[in-house]
Design an enzyme around this catalytic site. Sequence first.
Site, PDB file in Angstrom:
ATOM      1  N   ASP A   1      -3.613  79.904 128.674  1.00 44.15           N
ATOM      2  CA  ASP A   1      -4.118  78.934 128.748  1.00 44.15           C
ATOM      3  C   ASP A   1      -3.374  78.031 127.554  1.00 44.15           C
ATOM      4  O   ASP A   1      -3.253  79.398 126.460  1.00 44.15           O
ATOM      5  CB  ASP A   1      -5.656  78.493 128.644  1.00 44.15           C
ATOM      6  CG  ASP A   1      -6.268  77.661 128.350  1.00 44.15           C
ATOM      7  OD1 ASP A   1      -6.273  76.937 129.252  1.00 44.15           O
ATOM      8  OD2 ASP A   1      -6.509  76.886 127.498  1.00 44.15           O
TER       9      ASP A   1
ATOM     10  N   ARG B   1     -10.961  86.705 139.538  1.00 49.37           N
ATOM     11  CA  ARG B   1     -11.916  86.395 138.529  1.00 49.37           C
ATOM     12  C   ARG B   1     -13.073  86.478 138.146  1.00 49.37           C
ATOM     13  O   ARG B   1     -12.855  86.655 137.004  1.00 49.37           O
ATOM     14  CB  ARG B   1     -11.729  84.058 138.577  1.00 49.37           C
ATOM     15  CG  ARG B   1     -12.465  83.715 137.836  1.00 49.37           C
ATOM     16  CD  ARG B   1     -11.608  83.081 136.185  1.00 49.37           C
ATOM     17  NE  ARG B   1     -12.368  81.941 135.417  1.00 49.37           N
ATOM     18  CZ  ARG B   1     -13.566  81.823 134.652  1.00 49.37           C
ATOM     19  NH1 ARG B   1     -14.168  83.649 135.189  1.00 49.37           N
ATOM     20  NH2 ARG B   1     -13.994  80.906 134.415  1.00 49.37           N
TER      21      ARG B   1
ATOM     22  N   TYR C   1      -8.346  69.277 120.199  1.00 44.73           N
ATOM     23  CA  TYR C   1      -9.308  70.796 120.758  1.00 44.73           C
ATOM     24  C   TYR C   1     -10.132  71.277 119.512  1.00 44.73           C
ATOM     25  O   TYR C   1     -10.850  71.640 119.238  1.00 44.73           O
ATOM     26  CB  TYR C   1      -9.134  71.619 122.006  1.00 44.73           C
ATOM     27  CG  TYR C   1      -8.928  71.094 123.590  1.00 44.73           C
ATOM     28  CD1 TYR C   1      -9.876  71.147 123.825  1.00 44.73           C
ATOM     29  CD2 TYR C   1      -7.674  70.499 123.806  1.00 44.73           C
ATOM     30  CE1 TYR C   1      -9.736  70.917 125.125  1.00 44.73           C
ATOM     31  CE2 TYR C   1      -7.616  69.861 124.913  1.00 44.73           C
ATOM     32  CZ  TYR C   1      -8.699  70.654 126.102  1.00 44.73           C
ATOM     33  OH  TYR C   1      -8.776  69.949 127.599  1.00 44.73           O
TER      34      TYR C   1
ATOM     35  N   ARG D   1      -9.671  77.716 140.714  1.00 41.15           N
ATOM     36  CA  ARG D   1     -10.457  77.861 141.755  1.00 41.15           C
ATOM     37  C   ARG D   1     -10.272  77.430 143.042  1.00 41.15           C
ATOM     38  O   ARG D   1     -10.970  77.969 144.032  1.00 41.15           O
ATOM     39  CB  ARG D   1     -11.193  76.960 140.969  1.00 41.15           C
ATOM     40  CG  ARG D   1     -11.711  77.983 139.944  1.00 41.15           C
ATOM     41  CD  ARG D   1     -12.539  77.709 139.300  1.00 41.15           C
ATOM     42  NE  ARG D   1     -12.375  76.156 138.594  1.00 41.15           N
ATOM     43  CZ  ARG D   1     -12.825  74.686 138.114  1.00 41.15           C
ATOM     44  NH1 ARG D   1     -13.664  75.323 136.685  1.00 41.15           N
ATOM     45  NH2 ARG D   1     -12.089  74.079 137.372  1.00 41.15           N
TER      46      ARG D   1
ATOM     47  N   ARG E   1      -1.737  73.907 137.500  1.00 41.36           N
ATOM     48  CA  ARG E   1      -2.368  74.210 137.248  1.00 41.36           C
ATOM     49  C   ARG E   1      -2.553  75.264 138.761  1.00 41.36           C
ATOM     50  O   ARG E   1      -3.226  74.951 139.827  1.00 41.36           O
ATOM     51  CB  ARG E   1      -3.971  73.490 137.530  1.00 41.36           C
ATOM     52  CG  ARG E   1      -4.084  73.378 135.998  1.00 41.36           C
ATOM     53  CD  ARG E   1      -4.626  74.210 135.602  1.00 41.36           C
ATOM     54  NE  ARG E   1      -5.630  73.372 134.402  1.00 41.36           N
ATOM     55  CZ  ARG E   1      -6.561  73.136 134.228  1.00 41.36           C
ATOM     56  NH1 ARG E   1      -6.950  72.899 134.886  1.00 41.36           N
ATOM     57  NH2 ARG E   1      -6.656  72.751 132.898  1.00 41.36           N
TER      58      ARG E   1
HETATM   59  O1  CP3 Z   1      -0.919  75.906 136.172  1.00 39.78           O
HETATM   60  C1  CP3 Z   1      -1.275  76.741 135.838  1.00 39.78           C
HETATM   61  O2  CP3 Z   1      -1.325  77.328 137.214  1.00 39.78           O
HETATM   62  C2  CP3 Z   1      -0.800  78.271 134.255  1.00 39.78           C
HETATM   63  C3  CP3 Z   1      -2.377  78.303 134.562  1.00 39.78           C
HETATM   64  C4  CP3 Z   1      -2.930  76.839 133.332  1.00 39.78           C
HETATM   65  C5  CP3 Z   1      -4.073  77.089 132.952  1.00 39.78           C
HETATM   66  N1  CP3 Z   1      -4.283  75.935 132.039  1.00 39.78           N
HETATM   67  C6  CP3 Z   1      -4.772  77.625 133.898  1.00 39.78           C
HETATM   68  C7  CP3 Z   1      -6.718  77.083 133.629  1.00 39.78           C
HETATM   69  C8  CP3 Z   1      -1.864  76.185 132.470  1.00 39.78           C
HETATM   70  C9  CP3 Z   1      -0.584  75.469 132.590  1.00 39.78           C
HETATM   71  C10 CP3 Z   1      -3.221  75.608 131.357  1.00 39.78           C
HETATM   72  C11 CP3 Z   1      -3.267  74.485 130.536  1.00 39.78           C
HETATM   73  C12 CP3 Z   1      -3.935  73.944 129.832  1.00 39.78           C
HETATM   74  N2  CP3 Z   1      -5.072  74.137 129.782  1.00 39.78           N
HETATM   75  C13 CP3 Z   1      -3.879  72.511 129.504  1.00 39.78           C
HETATM   76  C14 CP3 Z   1      -3.167  71.377 129.680  1.00 39.78           C
HETATM   77  C15 CP3 Z   1      -2.691  70.545 131.408  1.00 39.78           C
HETATM   78  C16 CP3 Z   1      -3.852  69.971 131.401  1.00 39.78           C
HETATM   79  O3  CP3 Z   1      -4.460  69.873 132.824  1.00 39.78           O
HETATM   80  O4  CP3 Z   1      -3.377  68.784 131.051  1.00 39.78           O
HETATM   81  C17 CP3 Z   1      -5.222  72.103 129.361  1.00 39.78           C
HETATM   82  C18 CP3 Z   1      -6.482  70.619 128.825  1.00 39.78           C
HETATM   83  C19 CP3 Z   1      -6.169  72.840 128.675  1.00 39.78           C
HETATM   84  C20 CP3 Z   1      -7.512  73.700 128.602  1.00 39.78           C
HETATM   85  C21 CP3 Z   1      -8.502  74.010 129.281  1.00 39.78           C
HETATM   86  N3  CP3 Z   1      -8.356  75.143 129.996  1.00 39.78           N
HETATM   87  C22 CP3 Z   1      -9.464  73.126 130.327  1.00 39.78           C
HETATM   88  C23 CP3 Z   1      -9.761  71.845 129.786  1.00 39.78           C
HETATM   89  C24 CP3 Z   1     -10.557  73.621 131.137  1.00 39.78           C
HETATM   90  C25 CP3 Z   1     -11.213  74.012 131.752  1.00 39.78           C
HETATM   91  C26 CP3 Z   1     -10.956  72.720 133.375  1.00 39.78           C
HETATM   92  C27 CP3 Z   1     -11.440  73.654 134.604  1.00 39.78           C
HETATM   93  O5  CP3 Z   1     -10.979  72.840 135.271  1.00 39.78           O
HETATM   94  O6  CP3 Z   1     -12.289  74.183 133.960  1.00 39.78           O
HETATM   95  C28 CP3 Z   1      -9.108  75.071 131.045  1.00 39.78           C
HETATM   96  C29 CP3 Z   1      -9.689  76.321 132.195  1.00 39.78           C
HETATM   97  C30 CP3 Z   1      -8.580  76.591 133.145  1.00 39.78           C
HETATM   98  N4  CP3 Z   1      -6.999  76.797 132.505  1.00 39.78           N
HETATM   99  C31 CP3 Z   1      -9.051  77.289 134.363  1.00 39.78           C
HETATM  100  C32 CP3 Z   1      -7.978  77.673 134.905  1.00 39.78           C
HETATM  101  C33 CP3 Z   1      -7.682  78.013 136.145  1.00 39.78           C
HETATM  102  C34 CP3 Z   1     -10.088  76.867 135.331  1.00 39.78           C
HETATM  103  C35 CP3 Z   1     -10.399  78.223 134.520  1.00 39.78           C
HETATM  104  C36 CP3 Z   1     -11.872  78.844 135.563  1.00 39.78           C
HETATM  105  O7  CP3 Z   1     -11.167  79.495 136.369  1.00 39.78           O
HETATM  106  O8  CP3 Z   1     -13.618  78.428 135.630  1.00 39.78           O
END
Ligand code: CP3
Length: 342
Positions: free
Chosen positions: A73, A36, A149, A27, A23
């Site tokens: 994602d 964003r 999910y 943010r 990640r």
């Molecule tokens: O690693 C990176 O920089 C690449 C991008 C990436 C994102 N999500 C961006 C993201 C990757 C590889 C993921 C994988 C992902 N997404 C997983 C597996 C990894 C883990 O963390 O366990 C999972 C479970 C998801 C599903 C998901 N997407 C969730 C649960 C959330 C909300 C969590 C949060 O922090 O708000 C997201 C949103 C998300 N995916 C964000 C980002 C940068 C935040 C969204 C925003 O900008 O509002």
Amino acid sequence: MTTTLMRLFRGERLKTPPIWLMRQAGRYLPEYRETRKEAGSFLDLCYNTDLATEVTLQPIRRFGFDASILFSDILVVPHAMGQKVWFEEGEGPRLEQIETAADLAARPLRFDLDRLAPVIRTVERLRRELPSETTLIGFCGAPWTVASYMIAGKGTPDQAPARLVAYRDPAFLQAVIDDLVEASIVYLKAQLAAGAEVVQIFESFASALPPHALERWSIEPIGRIARAVKAAYPEARVIVFARGASASLPAYVAGTGADAFGIDWGTDLAVARASLPASVLTQGNLDPLALVAGGKALEDGVERMMAVAREGRHILNLGHGILQQTPIAHVERLMQLVRREG
Ligand code: CP3
């Protein structure tokens, strides 16, 4: 020129171990928050090739990580199967739930790679724009995590709705998992064709399966994906991150044929490393909160990773995704601690 991570995979001795952060685009970076805002919704950002390329590159410019992970994602796969997916501001992902075989019969899912064309174009753009030594990592979610999910319609602490389905109607869960295996193979192969060299499979909810169920719902489906991808792209390397399943790491090694394994922050890295053959790499596992705290917590955490990494079979990373409240100065300090040894 070969990229840093690929050199480690091929058994080369590196002066300093490679580092990237799960990640790493997100943010905690003000420039991410700006882009964003410009994109609108989170999914709009994932499907906007220009902006997704930009946010993927932001942490590389700032910190010079050795690897860059595609910005997207794991839930774009069910989205491309036709399931409704959206992100609630400040809460997280939401999906129109698919809880029974009858739901699936009423709303059949069919993966359409064309819906992910903008993501594949992002991979192509990244390979052109990244520094030549930076490894490009593609990814997908593991079938169990994505299915959990799709069934719960959101993230829950232990994804109990999907675990209940695994007991009540295993044939239905198997059908969903099998569809996800097929879709993930097509999707990862497209990412590799577009220029990714490594793919990571995120099994974030391995922790939500009892040990006896890991083989059927996690290890076997991941193994099918890893083997298909490597058969089509023999040079490609596969990383599996099964969070919360460290006791079963040897079973993941045997059953998936992956090249590297992410170690979560709840696992003793030295013990995990010692339990695995030298033929596989490990990755991880700094506690994301140690990076938030900085200072001695960070220094001690880095030293524990470095002690293992000095043996030459380890990729430095966090033990789960970077947290939003992480100070940028602490990421800079992390890079300084890692690179000063070289
Ligand atoms: O690693 C990176 O920089 C690449 C991008 C990436 C994102 N999500 C961006 C993201 C990757 C590889 C993921 C994988 C992902 N997404 C997983 C597996 C990894 C883990 O963390 O366990 C999972 C479970 C998801 C599903 C998901 N997407 C969730 C649960 C959330 C909300 C969590 C949060 O922090 O708000 C997201 C949103 C998300 N995916 C964000 C980002 C940068 C935040 C969204 C925003 O900008 O509002």
